[in-house]
Design a protein around this motif. Structure first.
Motif, PDB file in Angstrom:
ATOM      1  N   LYS A  14       0.857  -1.189   0.000  1.00 21.74           N
ATOM      2  CA  LYS A  14       0.000   0.000   0.000  1.00 21.74           C
ATOM      3  C   LYS A  14       0.894   1.239   0.000  1.00 21.74           C
ATOM      4  O   LYS A  14       1.705   1.419   0.915  1.00 21.74           O
ATOM      5  CB  LYS A  14      -0.909  -0.010   1.238  1.00 21.74           C
ATOM      6  CG  LYS A  14      -1.547   1.338   1.575  1.00 21.74           C
ATOM      7  CD  LYS A  14      -2.609   1.780   0.582  1.00 21.74           C
ATOM      8  CE  LYS A  14      -2.770   3.293   0.503  1.00 21.74           C
ATOM      9  NZ  LYS A  14      -3.223   3.981   1.684  1.00 21.74           N
ATOM     10  N   GLY A  17      -0.770   8.321  -1.263  1.00 21.96           N
ATOM     11  CA  GLY A  17      -0.467   9.353  -2.250  1.00 21.96           C
ATOM     12  C   GLY A  17       0.757  10.147  -1.825  1.00 21.96           C
ATOM     13  O   GLY A  17       1.595  10.513  -2.662  1.00 21.96           O
ATOM     14  N   GLY A  57      -4.158  10.883  -1.494  1.00 19.81           N
ATOM     15  CA  GLY A  57      -4.132  12.023  -0.574  1.00 19.81           C
ATOM     16  C   GLY A  57      -3.201  13.150  -0.982  1.00 19.81           C
ATOM     17  O   GLY A  57      -3.309  14.263  -0.464  1.00 19.81           O
ATOM     18  N   ARG A  61      -8.564  14.485  -1.003  1.00 23.35           N
ATOM     19  CA  ARG A  61      -9.185  13.577  -0.031  1.00 23.35           C
ATOM     20  C   ARG A  61     -10.651  13.956   0.106  1.00 23.35           C
ATOM     21  O   ARG A  61     -10.983  15.133   0.278  1.00 23.35           O
ATOM     22  CB  ARG A  61      -8.529  13.680   1.336  1.00 23.35           C
ATOM     23  CG  ARG A  61      -7.261  12.897   1.459  1.00 23.35           C
ATOM     24  CD  ARG A  61      -6.971  12.500   2.909  1.00 23.35           C
ATOM     25  NE  ARG A  61      -5.825  11.594   2.937  1.00 23.35           N
ATOM     26  CZ  ARG A  61      -4.572  12.014   3.042  1.00 23.35           C
ATOM     27  NH1 ARG A  61      -4.316  13.297   3.163  1.00 23.35           N
ATOM     28  NH2 ARG A  61      -3.586  11.151   3.045  1.00 23.35           N
ATOM     29  N   ASP A  76     -15.679  11.963  -2.504  1.00 22.78           N
ATOM     30  CA  ASP A  76     -14.958  10.683  -2.524  1.00 22.78           C
ATOM     31  C   ASP A  76     -14.711  10.211  -3.960  1.00 22.78           C
ATOM     32  O   ASP A  76     -13.677   9.594  -4.250  1.00 22.78           O
ATOM     33  CB  ASP A  76     -15.737   9.628  -1.737  1.00 22.78           C
ATOM     34  CG  ASP A  76     -15.507   9.753  -0.233  1.00 22.78           C
ATOM     35  OD1 ASP A  76     -14.509  10.387   0.171  1.00 22.78           O
ATOM     36  OD2 ASP A  76     -16.322   9.207   0.529  1.00 22.78           O
ATOM     37  N   THR A 137     -11.851   0.985  -3.454  1.00 25.49           N
ATOM     38  CA  THR A 137     -12.858  -0.080  -3.553  1.00 25.49           C
ATOM     39  C   THR A 137     -13.887   0.232  -4.640  1.00 25.49           C
ATOM     40  O   THR A 137     -14.744  -0.596  -4.937  1.00 25.49           O
ATOM     41  CB  THR A 137     -13.636  -0.219  -2.229  1.00 25.49           C
ATOM     42  OG1 THR A 137     -14.350   1.010  -2.006  1.00 25.49           O
ATOM     43  CG2 THR A 137     -12.722  -0.489  -1.040  1.00 25.49           C
ATOM     44  N   ASN A 139     -16.062   2.528  -4.139  1.00 31.12           N
ATOM     45  CA  ASN A 139     -17.206   3.052  -3.388  1.00 31.12           C
ATOM     46  C   ASN A 139     -16.799   4.204  -2.485  1.00 31.12           C
ATOM     47  O   ASN A 139     -15.729   4.142  -1.860  1.00 31.12           O
ATOM     48  CB  ASN A 139     -17.804   1.954  -2.493  1.00 31.12           C
ATOM     49  CG  ASN A 139     -18.310   0.792  -3.298  1.00 31.12           C
ATOM     50  OD1 ASN A 139     -19.294   0.910  -4.009  1.00 31.12           O
ATOM     51  ND2 ASN A 139     -17.619  -0.325  -3.213  1.00 31.12           N
ATOM     52  N   THR A 144      -8.350   3.961   0.890  1.00 22.79           N
ATOM     53  CA  THR A 144      -7.504   3.033   0.138  1.00 22.79           C
ATOM     54  C   THR A 144      -6.815   2.019   1.069  1.00 22.79           C
ATOM     55  O   THR A 144      -6.331   1.001   0.585  1.00 22.79           O
ATOM     56  CB  THR A 144      -6.459   3.791  -0.709  1.00 22.79           C
ATOM     57  OG1 THR A 144      -5.766   4.721   0.114  1.00 22.79           O
ATOM     58  CG2 THR A 144      -7.116   4.525  -1.867  1.00 22.79           C
TER      59      THR A 144
HETATM   60  N1  UDP Z   1     -11.693   6.829  -1.647  1.00 24.44           N
HETATM   61  C1  UDP Z   1     -13.004   6.367  -1.657  1.00 24.44           C
HETATM   62  N2  UDP Z   1     -13.218   5.018  -1.632  1.00 24.44           N
HETATM   63  C2  UDP Z   1     -12.218   4.107  -1.592  1.00 24.44           C
HETATM   64  C3  UDP Z   1     -10.889   4.596  -1.536  1.00 24.44           C
HETATM   65  C4  UDP Z   1     -10.656   5.956  -1.573  1.00 24.44           C
HETATM   66  O1  UDP Z   1     -13.944   7.138  -1.691  1.00 24.44           O
HETATM   67  O2  UDP Z   1     -12.479   2.898  -1.591  1.00 24.44           O
HETATM   68  C5  UDP Z   1     -11.456   8.286  -1.763  1.00 24.44           C
HETATM   69  C6  UDP Z   1     -11.560   9.046  -0.447  1.00 24.44           C
HETATM   70  O3  UDP Z   1     -12.135  10.300  -0.717  1.00 24.44           O
HETATM   71  C7  UDP Z   1     -10.111   9.232  -0.062  1.00 24.44           C
HETATM   72  C8  UDP Z   1      -9.442   9.409  -1.412  1.00 24.44           C
HETATM   73  O4  UDP Z   1     -10.153   8.507  -2.272  1.00 24.44           O
HETATM   74  O5  UDP Z   1      -9.901  10.355   0.759  1.00 24.44           O
HETATM   75  C9  UDP Z   1      -7.970   9.116  -1.458  1.00 24.44           C
HETATM   76  O6  UDP Z   1      -7.698   7.915  -0.775  1.00 24.44           O
HETATM   77  P1  UDP Z   1      -6.898   7.878   0.621  1.00 24.44           P
HETATM   78  O7  UDP Z   1      -7.291   9.054   1.461  1.00 24.44           O
HETATM   79  O8  UDP Z   1      -7.103   6.526   1.217  1.00 24.44           O
HETATM   80  O9  UDP Z   1      -5.406   8.061   0.110  1.00 24.44           O
HETATM   81  P2  UDP Z   1      -4.020   8.052   0.904  1.00 24.44           P
HETATM   82  O10 UDP Z   1      -4.259   8.661   2.263  1.00 24.44           O
HETATM   83  O11 UDP Z   1      -3.595   6.628   1.026  1.00 24.44           O
HETATM   84  O12 UDP Z   1      -3.096   8.849   0.035  1.00 24.44           O
END
Ligand code: UDP
Length: 248
Positions: A14, A17, A57, A61, A76, A137, A139, A144
């Motif tokens: 994993k 971002g 991210g 986000r 999202d 996902t 959704n 993530t």
């Molecule tokens: N997100 C979502 N559904 C998912 C995965 C991600 O809606 O199954 C959206 C959510 O808005 C999230 C954004 O995608 O804030 C980016 O993902 P995440 O914050 O998990 O990224 P990371 O913090 O790992 O960079």
């Protein structure tokens, strides 16, 4: 010298971002993506079958959008689109590094990349290709991290490596509290009961229920990815009591 054989056959990595952002405050630093890609090539060369889930991210986000008055589900969706941008950038860097990789998106975007179809994903892996799972996902209201635990379970991965900006799980944010306790190993229950902010609870529960060890390490430290995949690097291992306790 021959590299020690990694203890894992198929794993999920994993990458948040922020892991692709480097020292910038926004977006993708392609030099960082190239470094991560070279490290990924080295572990693929060890014979590890690798799937990757990328976050978004560094770009957007959903929660931040909602805090500014956006509809959460719309926000999202934008967040998930951000993960596709990161996946395409990482795929490009892997191509430069000579790694055979594919992007599979949970939100179908057939003119840009493949859609996520589990049997096809398993076939890619069996052919030695690195998979980058994009769009979480698919959704809203998920993260993530949960997508990473979900895909790890679907792909039959025994371990989920979570690359972060610090070298493990701490009792408090070590950037704010430099003397915060750092853990070598934890059980899933420790993480849930102490509300340690390493992954959201849905992701931890999914990992626990499918017996997937979670290994938290610093992706910012050059060489740490290869080291933790060989079972040697500095990290926190989250698992069942025996697994977590035996690793350090
Ligand atoms: N997100 C979502 N559904 C998912 C995965 C991600 O809606 O199954 C959206 C959510 O808005 C999230 C954004 O995608 O804030 C980016 O993902 P995440 O914050 O998990 O990224 P990371 O913090 O790992 O960079």
């Amino acid at each position: 010298m021959v590299n020690p054989r990694p203890p894992f056959r198929r794993v999920l990595l994993k990458l948040s971002g922020e892991a692709l952002m480097g020292d910038q405050s926004y977006g993708i630093d392609m030099a960082v993506a190239d470094r991560v890609a070279a490290e990924i090539r080295d572990i693929v060369d060890l014979g590890v079958e690798l799937c990757i889930v990328v976050g978004g991210g560094n770009i957007f986000r959903g929660l931040a959008g909602a805090a500014q008055g956006m509809d959460r589900a719309n926000a999202d969706h934008i967040g998930m689109l951000a993960t596709i941008m990161n996946a395409l950038a990482l795929n490009n860097a892997l191509g430069h590094a000579g790694v055979d990789s594919r992007v599979m998106s949970a939100i179908p975007m057939p003119t840009v990349c493949e859609s996520y179809i589990r049997p096809r994903a398993l076939r890619h892996l069996s052919k030695g290709r690195v998979l980058i799972f994009a769009a979480g996902t698919g959704n809203p209201y998920f993260t993530t991290d949960t997508a990473a635990a979900l895909r790890a379970a679907e792909m039959g991965c025994t371990a989920l490596f979570k690359g972060t900006s610090v070298d493990g799980v701490y009792a408090a944010d070590p950037k704010k509290q430099p003397d915060a306790e750092r853990y070598d190993s934890l059980t899933y229950q420790d993480v849930l009961a102490r509300d340690l902010r390493v992954m959201d609870s849905a992701a931890v529960t999914l990992a626990r229920d499918n017996d997937i060890s979670v290994i938290v390490f610093s992706i910012r430290t050059p060489g740490s990815l290869g080291a933790v995949m060989r079972g040697q690097g500095r990290c926190t291992v989250i698992g069942t009591a025996g697994v977590a306790g035996n690793r350090e």
